[in-house]
Structures are given as structure tokens and as C-alpha cells.
Design an enzyme around this catalytic site. Structure first.
Site, PDB file in Angstrom:
ATOM      1  N   GLU A 115      -4.431   9.193   9.071  1.00 32.99           N
ATOM      2  CA  GLU A 115      -2.981   9.167   9.333  1.00 32.99           C
ATOM      3  C   GLU A 115      -2.642   9.861  10.654  1.00 32.99           C
ATOM      4  O   GLU A 115      -1.687   9.501  11.325  1.00 32.99           O
ATOM      5  CB  GLU A 115      -2.234   9.882   8.190  1.00 32.99           C
ATOM      6  N   ASP A 133       0.875  -1.178   0.000  1.00 33.66           N
ATOM      7  CA  ASP A 133       0.000   0.000   0.000  1.00 33.66           C
ATOM      8  C   ASP A 133       0.904   1.218   0.000  1.00 33.66           C
ATOM      9  O   ASP A 133       2.116   1.112   0.215  1.00 33.66           O
ATOM     10  CB  ASP A 133      -0.892  -0.009   1.248  1.00 33.66           C
ATOM     11  N   SER A 134       0.298   2.378  -0.195  1.00 35.81           N
ATOM     12  CA  SER A 134       1.068   3.616  -0.132  1.00 35.81           C
ATOM     13  C   SER A 134       1.521   3.919   1.299  1.00 35.81           C
ATOM     14  O   SER A 134       2.394   4.749   1.500  1.00 35.81           O
ATOM     15  CB  SER A 134       0.208   4.769  -0.642  1.00 35.81           C
ATOM     16  N   CYS A 147     -11.167   3.131  -0.146  1.00 35.26           N
ATOM     17  CA  CYS A 147      -9.821   3.606   0.176  1.00 35.26           C
ATOM     18  C   CYS A 147      -9.409   2.886   1.455  1.00 35.26           C
ATOM     19  O   CYS A 147     -10.213   2.769   2.394  1.00 35.26           O
ATOM     20  CB  CYS A 147      -9.839   5.116   0.408  1.00 35.26           C
ATOM     21  N   THR A 172      -6.043   3.109  -4.966  1.00 33.56           N
ATOM     22  CA  THR A 172      -5.557   3.964  -6.051  1.00 33.56           C
ATOM     23  C   THR A 172      -4.643   3.162  -6.975  1.00 33.56           C
ATOM     24  O   THR A 172      -4.768   3.221  -8.208  1.00 33.56           O
ATOM     25  CB  THR A 172      -4.802   5.180  -5.473  1.00 33.56           C
ATOM     26  N   CYS A 223      -4.051  -1.248  -2.040  1.00 35.01           N
ATOM     27  CA  CYS A 223      -4.222   0.196  -2.184  1.00 35.01           C
ATOM     28  C   CYS A 223      -5.220   0.385  -3.323  1.00 35.01           C
ATOM     29  O   CYS A 223      -5.005  -0.139  -4.428  1.00 35.01           O
ATOM     30  CB  CYS A 223      -2.881   0.845  -2.531  1.00 35.01           C
ATOM     31  N   HIS A 236      -7.660   3.663   3.869  1.00 34.44           N
ATOM     32  CA  HIS A 236      -7.603   4.435   5.108  1.00 34.44           C
ATOM     33  C   HIS A 236      -8.970   4.603   5.762  1.00 34.44           C
ATOM     34  O   HIS A 236      -9.052   5.011   6.917  1.00 34.44           O
ATOM     35  CB  HIS A 236      -7.022   5.827   4.845  1.00 34.44           C
TER      36      HIS A 236
HETATM   37  N1  DGL Z   1      -3.931   3.675   0.047  1.00 35.24           N
HETATM   38  C1  DGL Z   1      -4.647   4.682  -0.683  1.00 35.24           C
HETATM   39  C2  DGL Z   1      -5.908   4.073  -1.301  1.00 35.24           C
HETATM   40  O1  DGL Z   1      -6.415   3.080  -0.846  1.00 35.24           O
HETATM   41  C3  DGL Z   1      -5.036   5.843   0.202  1.00 35.24           C
HETATM   42  C4  DGL Z   1      -3.892   6.698   0.656  1.00 35.24           C
HETATM   43  C5  DGL Z   1      -3.196   7.411  -0.473  1.00 35.24           C
HETATM   44  O2  DGL Z   1      -3.751   8.352  -1.051  1.00 35.24           O
HETATM   45  O3  DGL Z   1      -2.068   7.008  -0.749  1.00 35.24           O
HETATM   46  O4  DGL Z   1      -6.389   4.600  -2.269  1.00 35.24           O
END
Ligand code: DGL
Length: 266
Positions: free
Chosen positions: A150, A7-8, A184, A72, A70, A186
Site C-alpha cells: 500500500e 476487493d478491500s 493475497c 480474505t 480478495c 497485494h
Molecule cells: N485484499 C486482501 C486479500 O487478498 C488483502 C488486503 C486486506 O487485508 O484487506 O486477502
């Protein structure tokens, strides 16, 4: 052989949690690209490049499956990573999230909240309509939710105000949705606050459990050892202590800073 998950940042730990619950005997290696978070506000080309590097780093650990935890990155990089790493199974979270939403909706009116990048890609609309051609999908980008999660701000006045601001127009529609998909990684930690604002008329779903189920299907019980407990390696590209502190609430168990290895993706 491990299941690689990336993930990011720490958000994908909500998916890892579901995966470990579903597949407790497996070894996992998780990579959070914390140095480059957020992905959600970046261009598709940048996200594909970052995802490519994260995947390559994980594949070097010897994988039986790669999970893009993730939204995105799943929305824009899944085909590239599947092609690059074939025959390694690569599972994203968008298909499983769409599956959860389509199954939970009676009216076919589904709201998706996600990052700007995921909304712009149209990936959820396409995945939901493949499963339910009758569906009406409304998507709303909620980038501030990433920052709130976060920061560990998952409840209280500010959080509920932000939720009301983003979701108010959805709820005020003449024919409101009956499902809200948290598109998402998060957002699941904000679910209780979202529930307080949206009330009980709306089902809130996310992709964690359906992604774990998809991975279990792909692996088809191969290498399953009853009663065994698999290992976990945690990698991040920046700030191990922060990853440990914030990540603990996403994973649902304590992470010590010493357990986080810092890696450089180049
Ligand atoms: N992990 C990203 C998602 O699920 C969210 C956080 C980001 O923007 O990197 O889209």
C-alpha cells in the site's frame, strides 16, 4: 452488463488486470473498499458483512458475473454471496489460486502466504487438498506485506528484511516447498523482491490468471465481440486520489483521480 470485481482496496486490481487481458471486450466495474481496508486482520463475521455490502453495491450496476478479487473475502464469504445472488455466477480467487499451486508443484509441498484471516480460515489448505490429496500445505500470515504494498514499498532493504523474516522458517525446513502461492491480492507487486529472497528453486504463483480463466469458462464466450474494447468504472469507498496513485502500479496503467467515483456502502 458488466463483470463486477471487488476487493478491500487496490490489491484486486492485479486480478482486474488479468481479467481485462483475458476478456478485453467486456465492461468491468471495480469496487475497492478502501475505507475498511484491511479485511485481513478483521473477524470472519465482519468480512462477510463488508463483502455482502460490496457485492450488493456492484450487483446494482447490472452484472453478468461477480468476482471476489480478495482472498480474505473469498475464503470466508464465497458461499454466502453465491447463495444470496444466485443464479449470478460468483467467482472467488481461492479455488483458482489453489488450482495454480497444485498444477505448479511437483513435490506436493506448497507454501501459502496470505493475510491472518485467510490463514485462519484454512480455505487454501482445503482447496489445495481437494485437488491434490497428497499435498503438504504450510501457511504463513504476512500482514506487513499489505502495508508495504500500500505504501508502494515493493523493493529495497526493508522489504527484503520483512520477506526474510516471514519466509525464512519455510525455506529452512528439511523438506522445503517447491511452490509459493501468493494468497493475497497485494502480494504480486512484491513478487520480484520475493524472488530475490527465495531464489529460483521455488515457483511463485498467484491466482490472477487462473481466476481470469475461471471467469472466461463461466461466461463461455457469451457476448464476446472480437476487437472491441470494453469500458471500466472504478469505485472506491474512500480517498480517490490515493486509490488512483497506489492503484496505478497494481493495474499496470495510469489511473487519474477524476476516474475514481466515491461510493458509500452504508
Ligand atoms: N485484499 C486482501 C486479500 O487478498 C488483502 C488486503 C486486506 O487485508 O484487506 O486477502
Amino acid at each position: 452488463m458488466s463483470i463486477g470485481v471487488f476487493d478491500s482496496g487496490v490489491g484486486g486490481l492485479t486480478v482486474l488486470r488479468a481479467l481485462r487481458r483475458r476478456l478485453p471486450a467486456r465492461d468491468f466495474v471495480y469496487l475497492g473498499d478502501t475505507a475498511r481496508l484491511p479485511y485481513g486482520t478483521k473477524s470472519a463475521a465482519s468480512v462477510v458483512r463488508y463483502a455482502d455490502q460490496a457485492a450488493a453495491a456492484l450487483v446494482g450496476h447490472g452484472l453478468e458475473c461477480l468476482v471476489i478479487a480478495c482472498n480474505t473475502a473469498s475464503a470466508v464469504a464465497l458461499p454466502v454471496l453465491r447463495q444470496r445472488h444466485a443464479p449470478l455466477p460468483v467467482v472467488g480467487v481461492v479455488g483458482p489460486g489453489a488450482e495454480a499451486a497444485a498444477a505448479a508443484s511437483r513435490s506436493g509441498r506448497i507454501a501459502v502466504i496470505a493475510t491472518e484471516g485467510t490463514v485462519r480460515s484454512g480455505a487454501y489448505e482445503a482447496a489445495i487438498r481437494r485437488l491434490r490429496p497428497d499435498a503438504t500445505v504450510s501457511s504463513v500470515a504476512c500482514p506487513l506485506f499489505v502495508a508495504l504494498a500500500e505504501e508502494g514499498w515493493i523493493e529495497g532493504e526493508v522489504v527484503e528484511l520483512a520477506i526474510r523474516r516471514y519466509l525464512g522458517p519455510l525455506l529452512d525446513q528439511a523438506l522445503p516447498p517447491d511452490v509459493l502461492l501468493l494468497g493475497c491480492t497485494h502480494f504480486p507487486v512484491l513478487a520480484a523482491s520475493i524472488r530475490r529472497v527465495v531464489g529460483t528453486a521455488l515457483a511463485i504463483v498467484d491466482s490472477a490468471d487462473t481466476t481470469a480463466a475461471a471467469v472466461a469458462r463461466v461466461l463461455d464466450g457469451a457476448g464476446e465481440v472480437a476487437g472491441a474494447t470494453g469500458g471500466l468504472r472504478l469505485l472506491a469507498t474512500d480517498d480517490g486520489p490515493r486509490f488512483a496513485r497506489v492503484g496505478s502500479s497494481f493495474l499496470g496503467e495510469p489511473i487519474t483521480p477524476a476516474a475514481v467515483e466515491i461510493v458509500d456502502l452504508g
